[in-house]
Design an enzyme around this catalytic site. Structure first.
Site, PDB file in Angstrom:
ATOM      1  N   GLU A  95       9.711  -0.656   6.294  1.00  0.00           N
ATOM      2  CA  GLU A  95       9.572   0.131   7.612  1.00  0.00           C
ATOM      3  C   GLU A  95       8.364  -0.655   8.275  1.00  0.00           C
ATOM      4  O   GLU A  95       7.464  -1.067   7.888  1.00  0.00           O
ATOM      5  CB  GLU A  95       8.879   1.308   7.007  1.00  0.00           C
ATOM      6  N   CYS A 108       2.312  -1.582  13.144  1.00  0.00           N
ATOM      7  CA  CYS A 108       2.006  -2.035  11.687  1.00  0.00           C
ATOM      8  C   CYS A 108       3.208  -2.670  10.878  1.00  0.00           C
ATOM      9  O   CYS A 108       4.284  -1.984  10.861  1.00  0.00           O
ATOM     10  CB  CYS A 108       1.777  -0.540  10.919  1.00  0.00           C
ATOM     11  N   CYS A 115       5.981  -3.761  -3.436  1.00  0.00           N
ATOM     12  CA  CYS A 115       4.762  -4.559  -3.780  1.00  0.00           C
ATOM     13  C   CYS A 115       4.484  -4.687  -5.176  1.00  0.00           C
ATOM     14  O   CYS A 115       4.678  -3.307  -5.840  1.00  0.00           O
ATOM     15  CB  CYS A 115       3.638  -3.839  -3.288  1.00  0.00           C
ATOM     16  N   CYS A 119      -1.003  -0.225  -6.714  1.00  0.00           N
ATOM     17  CA  CYS A 119      -2.247   0.509  -6.640  1.00  0.00           C
ATOM     18  C   CYS A 119      -1.887   1.998  -6.641  1.00  0.00           C
ATOM     19  O   CYS A 119      -0.601   2.310  -6.425  1.00  0.00           O
ATOM     20  CB  CYS A 119      -2.771   0.266  -5.259  1.00  0.00           C
ATOM     21  N   CYS A 122      -0.641   4.381  -3.582  1.00  0.00           N
ATOM     22  CA  CYS A 122       0.270   3.765  -2.599  1.00  0.00           C
ATOM     23  C   CYS A 122       1.566   4.074  -2.952  1.00  0.00           C
ATOM     24  O   CYS A 122       2.176   3.453  -3.960  1.00  0.00           O
ATOM     25  CB  CYS A 122      -0.113   2.339  -2.425  1.00  0.00           C
ATOM     26  N   CYS A 344      -0.332   5.883   6.758  1.00  0.00           N
ATOM     27  CA  CYS A 344      -0.593   4.650   5.824  1.00  0.00           C
ATOM     28  C   CYS A 344      -0.278   5.323   4.350  1.00  0.00           C
ATOM     29  O   CYS A 344      -0.787   6.090   3.969  1.00  0.00           O
ATOM     30  CB  CYS A 344      -2.243   4.576   5.806  1.00  0.00           C
TER      31      CYS A 344
HETATM   32  N1  SAH Z   1      -1.101  -4.629   0.618  1.00  0.00           N
HETATM   33  C1  SAH Z   1      -1.998  -4.705   1.603  1.00  0.00           C
HETATM   34  C2  SAH Z   1      -1.621  -4.236   3.007  1.00  0.00           C
HETATM   35  C3  SAH Z   1      -0.666  -2.949   2.870  1.00  0.00           C
HETATM   36  S1  SAH Z   1      -1.405  -1.261   2.397  1.00  0.00           S
HETATM   37  C4  SAH Z   1      -3.415  -3.868   1.210  1.00  0.00           C
HETATM   38  O1  SAH Z   1      -3.444  -3.337   0.187  1.00  0.00           O
HETATM   39  O2  SAH Z   1      -4.317  -3.971   1.813  1.00  0.00           O
HETATM   40  C5  SAH Z   1      -2.238  -0.897   3.994  1.00  0.00           C
HETATM   41  C6  SAH Z   1      -3.514   0.056   3.749  1.00  0.00           C
HETATM   42  O3  SAH Z   1      -3.044   1.336   3.419  1.00  0.00           O
HETATM   43  C7  SAH Z   1      -4.416  -0.366   2.479  1.00  0.00           C
HETATM   44  O4  SAH Z   1      -5.677  -0.228   2.810  1.00  0.00           O
HETATM   45  C8  SAH Z   1      -4.041   0.648   1.466  1.00  0.00           C
HETATM   46  O5  SAH Z   1      -5.069   0.866   0.745  1.00  0.00           O
HETATM   47  C9  SAH Z   1      -3.814   1.919   2.592  1.00  0.00           C
HETATM   48  N2  SAH Z   1      -3.099   2.993   1.674  1.00  0.00           N
HETATM   49  C10 SAH Z   1      -2.129   2.687   0.748  1.00  0.00           C
HETATM   50  N3  SAH Z   1      -1.696   4.037   0.133  1.00  0.00           N
HETATM   51  C11 SAH Z   1      -2.467   4.870   0.844  1.00  0.00           C
HETATM   52  C12 SAH Z   1      -2.321   6.439   1.086  1.00  0.00           C
HETATM   53  N4  SAH Z   1      -1.519   6.979   0.157  1.00  0.00           N
HETATM   54  N5  SAH Z   1      -3.044   7.090   1.658  1.00  0.00           N
HETATM   55  C13 SAH Z   1      -3.904   6.256   2.681  1.00  0.00           C
HETATM   56  N6  SAH Z   1      -3.930   4.795   2.711  1.00  0.00           N
HETATM   57  C14 SAH Z   1      -3.527   4.103   1.913  1.00  0.00           C
HETATM   58 FE1  SF4 Z   2       0.577  -3.254  -2.559  1.00  0.00          FE
HETATM   59 FE2  SF4 Z   2       0.070  -0.760  -1.595  1.00  0.00          FE
HETATM   60 FE3  SF4 Z   2      -1.856  -1.877  -3.302  1.00  0.00          FE
HETATM   61 FE4  SF4 Z   2      -1.241  -2.941  -0.675  1.00  0.00          FE
HETATM   62  S1  SF4 Z   2      -2.048  -0.672  -1.121  1.00  0.00           S
HETATM   63  S2  SF4 Z   2      -1.603  -4.015  -2.409  1.00  0.00           S
HETATM   64  S3  SF4 Z   2       0.852  -2.470  -0.645  1.00  0.00           S
HETATM   65  S4  SF4 Z   2       0.304  -1.202  -3.932  1.00  0.00           S
END
Ligand code: SAH
Ligand code: SF4
Length: 392
Positions: A95, A108, A115, A119, A122, A344
């Protein structure tokens, strides 16, 4: 028999295009003509590139191709945010999101289908990893956004002024392709975005941050999300491999090498009851004392496979004030496009997970829902941290 792929002109940087023309016995300046046709005029048909002789066009059609990912769906949120579903060559769907604001338009972009870093907060991480996007699939997202915004026809009301690599995936784990895609985005003959307006967001892949300076001078955002290693490792398995001190050191090293004065953005996704306490803010203020930076708070955006909750607006305000009083510039990211699942961390697409992680998460989530009904143990989302960063 392995298929021989022709080079895809939509995914070649200026330097690689020049080399291609030299290999073909042609003048290298043809590279700039091609970049302008594809990325500035939106033309994908070599026959329509009229400042190139007919003979050379024929030769080019034999030697190369122009191909972009497919757009499967186009969503528009009530607040004007756009989200597109993109089909990539591995068959997965990723997306991309466009967020229009008064003085800028931010795109974005995704760098991977899924991934591997898992995390706990996420949605992309819950899917596991499927594939790295190619250069044309990454830069092609900007092409498609321009197409849909009417830029190629010169009738755009909104434009992409900023690109953030904050869609699906960890950009620094698809290093070479992301570097080439950034080069196309920042190339004057292509999209001409300034280095200040293109941001790589990373969860902290230290060896990759260390070599970033040799490839780009784009802006940098570090996803920190916790003020100490213990908590960060609970919500971000990659912290077991690259702890906070290392991440901040490598970020500082990158910034020191830039020719202009810029600071990294520290991203902090605030999750209710996990990392949103006043004490966390105080600890963060001390931790970042040595690193000139801006802090961007992202209130957690809920999604179905997570039990985490969004923090209250008063706890976000308190957190922000503590950091501001300590002298930091702090912004709070407003949630945009959540009616179309574009906020996000909500980006999921349709990823065939080779590790079957998404199934595991779904099973665990179902168990946790059952346990809640039973009144027995409630599994928190951090119980999902089965995978550590050793797959890097
Ligand atoms: N992998 C990279 C970029 C993609 S994630 C990274 O982790 O930086 C982009 C941003 O969205 C990151 O800062 C991530 O921590 C945040 N993010 C992920 N899941 C989220 C959620 N459920 N609510 C708010 N921000 C989130
Ligand atoms: Fe991967 Fe999501 Fe963690 Fe970014 S925030 S490194 S996309 S698992």
């Amino acid at each position: 028999m392995t298929a021989i792929h022709k080079p895809n002109l939509a995914g070649l940087t200026r330097a690689k295009l020049r080399a291609l023309f030299v290999d073909m016995g042609e003048k290298p300046f043809r590279a700039e003509q091609i970049l302008k046709w594809i990325h500035q005029r939106g033309v994908l048909d070599i026959d329509l590139m009229t400042d190139i002789s007919k003979d050379l066009r024929e030769k080019l059609k034999q030697a190369a191709e122009i191909s972009l990912p497919k757009i499967l769906e186009d969503f528009k949120s009530e607040d004007g945010t756009r989200k597109w579903i993109v089909e990539v060559s591995s068959g997965s769907h990723v997306e991309m999101v466009f967020i229009p604001e008064a003085r800028r338009g931010t795109l974005c972009i995704s760098s991977q289908a899924g991934c591997s870093l898992d995390c706990s907060f996420c949605a992309t991480g819950k899917q596991g990893f499927n594939s790295n996007l190619t250069v044309a699939e990454i830069a092609g997202q900007l092409w498609w956004a321009n197409y849909h915004l009417g830029v190629f026809e010169d009738k755009a009301e909104q434009r992409v002024s900023n690109v953030v690599m904050m869609g699906m995936g960890e950009p620094l784990l698809n290093f070479d392709n992301v570097m080439d895609a950034l080069s196309i985005m920042m190339e004057d003959c292509a999209y001409g975005l300034s280095k200040r307006k293109v941001t790589i967001s990373t969860s902290g892949v230290v060896p990759a941050i260390d070599r970033l300076k040799d490839y780009t001078d784009a802006s940098l955002a570090i996803s920190l999300h916790a003020p100490n290693d213990e908590l960060r490792s609970q919500i971000m398995p990659i912290n077991n491999k690259y702890p906070i001190k290392e991440v901040l050191r490598s970020a500082q090293g990158y910034m020191d090498n830039l020719s202009d004065k810029r600071v990294p953005v520290i991203e902090y996704t605030m999750i209710a009851g996990v990392n949103d306490h006043r004490q966390h803010a105080r600890e963060l203020a001390v931790l970042l004392e040595q690193l000139p930076c801006k802090i961007n708070i992202i209130p957690f955006n809920p999604f179905s496979l997570s039990d985490y909750r969004r923090p209250s607006s008063s706890s976000v305000t308190n957190f922000r004030q503590i950091l501001q009083k300590a002298g930091y510039t702090v912004t709070v990211r407003t949630t945009r496009g959540d009616d179309i699942g574009a906020a996000c961390g909500q980006l999921v697409g349709d990823v065939e997970d080779q590790t079957r992680r998404s199934e595991r998460h779904k099973r665990r989530h179902a168990q946790s829902e059952l346990a809640k009904k039973d009144g027995s143990k409630v599994f928190g989302s951090t119980d999902n941290l089965a995978v550590t960063a050793d797959r890097l």
